[in-house]
Write a protein that holds these residues in place. Structure first.
Motif, mmCIF file in Angstrom:
data_model
loop_
_atom_site.group_PDB
_atom_site.id
_atom_site.type_symbol
_atom_site.label_atom_id
_atom_site.label_comp_id
_atom_site.label_asym_id
_atom_site.label_seq_id
_atom_site.Cartn_x
_atom_site.Cartn_y
_atom_site.Cartn_z
ATOM 1 N N GLY A 5 -13.801 5.520 -25.276
ATOM 2 C CA GLY A 5 -12.819 4.463 -25.060
ATOM 3 C C GLY A 5 -11.649 4.968 -24.250
ATOM 4 O O GLY A 5 -11.288 6.143 -24.320
ATOM 5 N N MET A 6 -11.056 4.084 -23.461
ATOM 6 C CA MET A 6 -9.881 4.490 -22.694
ATOM 7 C C MET A 6 -9.067 3.276 -22.273
ATOM 8 O O MET A 6 -9.568 2.145 -22.210
ATOM 9 C CB MET A 6 -10.271 5.334 -21.474
ATOM 10 C CG MET A 6 -10.932 4.602 -20.347
ATOM 11 S SD MET A 6 -11.528 5.747 -19.035
ATOM 12 C CE MET A 6 -10.297 7.020 -19.003
ATOM 13 N N ALA A 7 -7.785 3.548 -22.017
ATOM 14 C CA ALA A 7 -6.877 2.543 -21.465
ATOM 15 C C ALA A 7 -6.155 3.173 -20.292
ATOM 16 O O ALA A 7 -5.650 4.300 -20.389
ATOM 17 C CB ALA A 7 -5.891 2.060 -22.517
ATOM 18 N N VAL A 8 -6.129 2.474 -19.169
ATOM 19 C CA VAL A 8 -5.478 2.946 -17.952
ATOM 20 C C VAL A 8 -4.405 1.933 -17.587
ATOM 21 O O VAL A 8 -4.696 0.749 -17.406
ATOM 22 C CB VAL A 8 -6.497 3.081 -16.797
ATOM 23 C CG1 VAL A 8 -5.808 3.566 -15.533
ATOM 24 C CG2 VAL A 8 -7.635 4.015 -17.196
ATOM 25 N N GLU A 9 -3.156 2.387 -17.493
ATOM 26 C CA GLU A 9 -2.045 1.463 -17.278
ATOM 27 C C GLU A 9 -1.284 1.791 -16.001
ATOM 28 O O GLU A 9 -0.999 2.959 -15.708
ATOM 29 C CB GLU A 9 -1.075 1.499 -18.456
ATOM 30 C CG GLU A 9 0.152 0.628 -18.214
ATOM 31 C CD GLU A 9 1.079 0.523 -19.412
ATOM 32 O OE1 GLU A 9 2.188 0.000 -19.254
ATOM 33 O OE2 GLU A 9 0.682 0.973 -20.504
ATOM 34 N N ARG A 15 0.813 -1.211 0.000
ATOM 35 C CA ARG A 15 0.000 0.000 0.000
ATOM 36 C C ARG A 15 0.848 1.263 0.000
ATOM 37 O O ARG A 15 0.368 2.338 -0.350
ATOM 38 C CB ARG A 15 -0.974 0.011 1.179
ATOM 39 C CG ARG A 15 -0.333 0.073 2.553
ATOM 40 C CD ARG A 15 -1.382 0.077 3.671
ATOM 41 N NE ARG A 15 -2.268 1.218 3.573
ATOM 42 C CZ ARG A 15 -2.023 2.388 4.171
ATOM 43 N NH1 ARG A 15 -0.925 2.562 4.881
ATOM 44 N NH2 ARG A 15 -2.875 3.381 4.047
ATOM 45 N N ASP A 16 2.121 1.140 0.400
ATOM 46 C CA ASP A 16 2.988 2.312 0.420
ATOM 47 C C ASP A 16 3.902 2.384 -0.798
ATOM 48 O O ASP A 16 4.888 3.107 -0.809
ATOM 49 C CB ASP A 16 3.836 2.344 1.698
ATOM 50 C CG ASP A 16 4.736 1.129 1.850
ATOM 51 O OD1 ASP A 16 4.596 0.175 1.047
ATOM 52 O OD2 ASP A 16 5.589 1.134 2.765
ATOM 53 N N TRP A 17 3.546 1.652 -1.867
ATOM 54 C CA TRP A 17 4.339 1.697 -3.094
ATOM 55 C C TRP A 17 4.105 3.025 -3.822
ATOM 56 O O TRP A 17 2.980 3.548 -3.810
ATOM 57 C CB TRP A 17 3.953 0.530 -4.005
ATOM 58 C CG TRP A 17 4.840 0.383 -5.214
ATOM 59 C CD1 TRP A 17 4.557 0.734 -6.493
ATOM 60 C CD2 TRP A 17 6.159 -0.137 -5.227
ATOM 61 N NE1 TRP A 17 5.628 0.466 -7.311
ATOM 62 C CE2 TRP A 17 6.632 -0.071 -6.562
ATOM 63 C CE3 TRP A 17 7.012 -0.647 -4.241
ATOM 64 C CZ2 TRP A 17 7.899 -0.498 -6.937
ATOM 65 C CZ3 TRP A 17 8.278 -1.078 -4.605
ATOM 66 C CH2 TRP A 17 8.701 -1.001 -5.945
ATOM 67 N N PRO A 18 5.127 3.594 -4.483
ATOM 68 C CA PRO A 18 4.931 4.830 -5.258
ATOM 69 C C PRO A 18 4.321 4.531 -6.629
ATOM 70 O O PRO A 18 5.011 4.460 -7.641
ATOM 71 C CB PRO A 18 6.358 5.389 -5.378
ATOM 72 C CG PRO A 18 7.236 4.181 -5.340
ATOM 73 C CD PRO A 18 6.561 3.206 -4.412
ATOM 74 N N PHE A 19 3.020 4.370 -6.667
ATOM 75 C CA PHE A 19 2.335 3.976 -7.897
ATOM 76 C C PHE A 19 2.306 5.117 -8.924
ATOM 77 O O PHE A 19 2.153 6.290 -8.577
ATOM 78 C CB PHE A 19 0.899 3.547 -7.603
ATOM 79 C CG PHE A 19 0.783 2.220 -6.927
ATOM 80 C CD1 PHE A 19 0.808 1.048 -7.667
ATOM 81 C CD2 PHE A 19 0.665 2.148 -5.541
ATOM 82 C CE1 PHE A 19 0.703 -0.187 -7.047
ATOM 83 C CE2 PHE A 19 0.557 0.919 -4.916
ATOM 84 C CZ PHE A 19 0.578 -0.256 -5.658
ATOM 85 N N THR A 20 2.436 4.724 -10.180
ATOM 86 C CA THR A 20 2.288 5.627 -11.310
ATOM 87 C C THR A 20 1.187 5.081 -12.207
ATOM 88 O O THR A 20 1.070 3.866 -12.377
ATOM 89 C CB THR A 20 3.596 5.724 -12.118
ATOM 90 O OG1 THR A 20 4.616 6.289 -11.290
ATOM 91 C CG2 THR A 20 3.422 6.598 -13.346
ATOM 92 N N VAL A 21 0.372 5.966 -12.750
ATOM 93 C CA VAL A 21 -0.680 5.532 -13.671
ATOM 94 C C VAL A 21 -0.640 6.400 -14.923
ATOM 95 O O VAL A 21 -0.628 7.624 -14.846
ATOM 96 C CB VAL A 21 -2.079 5.567 -13.000
ATOM 97 C CG1 VAL A 21 -2.371 6.913 -12.401
ATOM 98 C CG2 VAL A 21 -3.171 5.183 -13.988
ATOM 99 N N PHE A 58 -0.049 10.724 -11.681
ATOM 100 C CA PHE A 58 -1.078 10.482 -12.694
ATOM 101 C C PHE A 58 -0.743 11.233 -13.968
ATOM 102 O O PHE A 58 -0.516 12.435 -13.956
ATOM 103 C CB PHE A 58 -2.431 10.943 -12.135
ATOM 104 C CG PHE A 58 -3.589 10.792 -13.081
ATOM 105 C CD1 PHE A 58 -3.696 9.689 -13.916
ATOM 106 C CD2 PHE A 58 -4.596 11.752 -13.113
ATOM 107 C CE1 PHE A 58 -4.782 9.548 -14.780
ATOM 108 C CE2 PHE A 58 -5.674 11.620 -13.961
ATOM 109 C CZ PHE A 58 -5.768 10.519 -14.805
ATOM 110 N N SER A 59 -0.688 10.508 -15.093
ATOM 111 C CA SER A 59 -0.333 11.075 -16.380
ATOM 112 C C SER A 59 -1.450 10.814 -17.378
ATOM 113 O O SER A 59 -1.440 9.824 -18.084
ATOM 114 C CB SER A 59 0.905 10.383 -16.833
ATOM 115 O OG SER A 59 1.682 10.551 -17.302
#
Length: 310
Positions: A202-206, A134-140, A192-193
């Protein structure tokens, strides 16, 4: 029993799509205001208070004002704006994540954002299972059809016919950030990018992951198995098991859908993974999600009126 539904903001993109999904359904009677009444506070107040369900398809400030116009404790509300997504007393309208019973019993439901739907759908189950920290530096990273920006962006893409790609959110303070962090159960905000392409929907979230840098990090197959188990039996959210897939596409003329598909791609060494959600920003990312919640709140099957693969 027929329930009366008032869509406040029915002339906007999200409102029109919700109305289209409800038209002809005997379970619901739509409360419709004339063109000269839609911005009349007294007419809106009356419609809001006479409805069994009010669906708000409005800017954030107007959505808060609409809630304040409700003068009884009977009307149940679904807010499609971002005004109440992390507000105490509101239930987050993602049944697969918060539980269908929670939506069914709620009086106030806040519809998720389109980008957060993909991110939370991918990450929340894996954080809960202890497979991702839960403390990971997530990027999307995410790309969406331009309809997600509402009338102003739709008009801009029509007027400026040469836009091939539009990136934004460079202030690193996008309004979706609190929603992503809270409902995925994270210790830190994500980076968030977001971007927009010349496709209507339509969308893609990675979410890219360096599994090798995680202590005891799982491999991609374990992540895929966990997601498949979490969404087992869902007709709306599915997990792809196509390990030979070499590309994902957003087609310019894509048909509407209220489904979301999740993908997990990993390299042979197991150090890296790419989690990807593909969905319709106007479907599970907006109008379809609102109708799914409405169905549950009305005691109906959650898939009634939704556009799903056969």
């Amino acid at each position: 029993m027929t329930s009366r539904v008032f869509i406040d903001g029915a002339a906007g993109t999200t409102g029109l799509e919700i109305r289209d999904r409800l038209t002809g359904r005997p379970e619901f009677e739509l409360v419709v205001l004339g063109d000269d009444e839609r911005k009349d506070p007294s007419a809106r107040r009356a419609a809001l208070n006479e409805a069994d369900f009010a669906i708000l398809c409005l800017p954030d400030k107007a959505a808060r004002e609409a809630v304040a116009l409700i003068e009884n404790d009977r009307v149940r509300v679904i807010d499609a704006s971002s005004a109440h997504r992390v507000t105490e007393g509101w239930t987050y309208g993602f049944p697969e994540i918060v539980g269908r019973d929670a939506i069914a019993k709620a009086r106030f439901v806040s519809n998720p954002g389109c980008y957060p739907t993909g991110f939370i759908g991918l990450v929340a189950p894996l954080v809960r299972a202890g497979l991702l920290p839960r403390d990971w530096p997530f990027t999307v990273h995410a790309v969406s059809g331009y309809s997600g920006g509402g009338k102003a962006l739709i008009d801009r893409f029509g007027a400026e016919g040469d836009i091939a790609w539009r990136a934004y959110g460079f202030d690193l303070a996008h309004k979706h950030l609190p929603e992503m962090q809270e409902h995925a159960g994270l210790a830190h905000p994500v980076i968030f990018s977001p971007s927009v392409i010349p496709a209507f929907r339509g969308m893609a979230v990675e979410v890219p992951l360096h599994l090798g840098a995680m202590n005891g990090g799982p491999d991609a197959l374990r992540l895929e198995d966990a997601l498949a188990e979490f969404y087992a039996g869902s007709k709306i959210v599915t997990v792809s098991r196509d390990h030979d897939r070499s590309e994902l596409l957003i087609r310019e003329g894509a048909e509407p859908t209220d489904a979301m598909q999740l993908h997990v791609f990993g390299n042979e060494a197991g150090y890296h993974a790419r989690l990807v959600a593909t969905l319709d920003n106007l479907g599970k990312g907006a109008s379809g999600a609102a109708v799914q919640s409405l169905n549950l709140m009305a005691g109906l099957d959650e898939t009634e009126g939704l556009r799903l693969p056969a």
